[in-house]
Design a protein around this motif. Sequence first.
Motif, PDB file in Angstrom:
ATOM      1  N   LYS A   8       0.849  -1.552   0.129  1.00 38.54           N
ATOM      2  CA  LYS A   8       0.065   0.129   0.361  1.00 38.54           C
ATOM      3  C   LYS A   8       0.958   0.984  -0.042  1.00 38.54           C
ATOM      4  N   LEU A   9       1.746   1.306   0.604  1.00 40.73           N
ATOM      5  CA  LEU A   9       2.525   2.448   0.959  1.00 40.73           C
ATOM      6  C   LEU A   9       3.540   3.393  -0.064  1.00 40.73           C
ATOM      7  N   GLU A  10       3.744   1.634  -1.313  1.00 37.35           N
ATOM      8  CA  GLU A  10       4.453   1.800  -1.872  1.00 37.35           C
ATOM      9  C   GLU A  10       3.783   2.051  -3.288  1.00 37.35           C
ATOM     10  N   GLU A  11       2.539   1.548  -3.308  1.00 33.46           N
ATOM     11  CA  GLU A  11       1.626   2.793  -4.163  1.00 33.46           C
ATOM     12  C   GLU A  11       0.939   4.363  -3.924  1.00 33.46           C
ATOM     13  N   HIS A  12       1.403   4.485  -2.988  1.00 28.67           N
ATOM     14  CA  HIS A  12       1.490   5.736  -2.490  1.00 28.67           C
ATOM     15  C   HIS A  12       2.538   6.623  -2.143  1.00 28.67           C
ATOM     16  N   ASN A  13       3.425   6.224  -2.721  1.00 26.17           N
ATOM     17  CA  ASN A  13       4.769   6.672  -2.408  1.00 26.17           C
ATOM     18  C   ASN A  13       5.290   7.304  -1.507  1.00 26.17           C
TER      19      ASN A  13
END
Length: 564
Positions: A109-114
């Motif tokens: 999730k955090l990767e998707e939201h940078n």
Amino acid sequence: MSKLNVKNNETAIYGVGGLGEIGKNTYGVQFQDEIVLIDAGIKFPESDQLGINYVIPDYQYLVENQAKIKCLVITHGHEDHIGGIPFILQAINVPVYAGPLALAMIKNKLEEHNLLKQTELHEINEKSVLRFKKTSVSFFRTTHSIPDTLGVAVHTPDGVIVETGDYKFDLTPVTNTPPDLQEMARLGEEGVLCLMGDSTNAEKPVWTKSENYVSQSVRNIFDKIDGRIIFATFASNLSRVMTAIDAAYQRGRKIAVFGRSMEAAVVNGRALGYIKVPDSAFIDANQLRSLPANKVMILCTGSQGEQMAALSRIANGTHRQVSIEPGDTVVLSSNPIPGNVLSVNRILNELEAAGAKVIKGYENHIHTSGHGGQEEEKLMIRLMKPKFFVPIHGEYRMQKIHIGLAEQCGVPADHCFILKNGQVLALTKDHARMAGSFVADDVYIDGNGVDKVNEAVIKDRQLLSEEGLVVVVATINLKHQEIQSGPDLLSRGFVYMRESGELLDQGRKLVFRTIRRAMSNKKADEKSIQKAIVNDLSNFLYEKTERSPLVLPMLIMNNGKEKN
């Protein structure tokens, strides 16, 4: 700023979300200048919340007190417990602690939201202890429909606050890691000041069946199917995903996985060792037609009839790689969530019409809840022996029933509290009292941003979907009190213009008179004229049609210019 009436010697507990509802689970335990946050979930929108992707809590209280927040601990990896993490981390900076599976899902999730590089992440298990200056946090193993589920014990100078997370007492889980009854009993013997307990299945006077019971039913059903199997379940129910994959592999079937969330679940499950079949067990879409039907299982999302999920697209013929073939058996391993019954029935009809046989989970013992029923809720209370009790993760009626169960187990009625989001309960070793509240409203997320969607926008969307739109266009010269062109009325989704000429002509004359009247007021401005148009035309249209379309005035202000 939120002002609470909490004394220096008291421990405060509250829900930022998750109280009186299913979803948005976000709870706080606070002693003086130390706050322990437990979970950060989302709630999925209701059918009338058009265009909304997620509902999250209002984090304003946490923003105001972010210097006090020591950690965000996660009980497990379901969306109603981790889905809000990208949004809360954009509001506050806090280290996140989670079990291996939940941590893998959070990283995605955090990767998707940078946000991955800037977030402090820590892996924990049931043996972990987090120590702060005045408080500490320990954990105990529970069972749910996903591995790595933890209960949380926050140790404060006033006593221990236990938050169960989602749980059931599955003594034969497919992960072979049963709940740690000994640690729960130890906490109870040492003394639990307050138990915050999952209330999801408080209405069900049962002991929830083990996932192992479902596993055996799935195997029995697979033994009777000769053709291709399409198995649909929640991607978040990794225990069920593990069951389906293992059953297919043992019967010599290759597994093709469809749906983004299902693909991620399988990748994470294999990486962490929960899904133990070899690489050779999996095939891609291009290999499906090269194998006999009785050597294939398609594993996909869409058991709730979600329109864009893989199963829906397979059923209606819009999936690019898979279509229903004669002899296919579709296994729906879930129960319809209230509100999804119509969607599920639609997909059942489409599957049957396409020639598939459908086996429904709720009729064939291939689904069980991940939440404990009344018997397990009573066992949790007996093990923990709390002095005070607060039911969480449930709607009001569930909370109320859960309190009745606590009273049956010896917790006095005046030691049980039903809280709303934002309400604060202050505790000492011997006393509990209500100590004020803070704003904890719903925040609507439109797309992937964190901008709030105003409730007025939601209402407008609902009105548009149900009643349609009438646009009023006019050019006016306010200085000379002239209507230079129009007014014209355009209808979209309200009435068919070619067949409603008389109604629209009457509406135009009405709006003409309204604009003239509104302009005659010395204090008239664009806003006041628009308001008059909306009021008069809305009343007129309702009187004539008993419908209330959204009225949208579009005024071209030509002030100071003479009419050509």
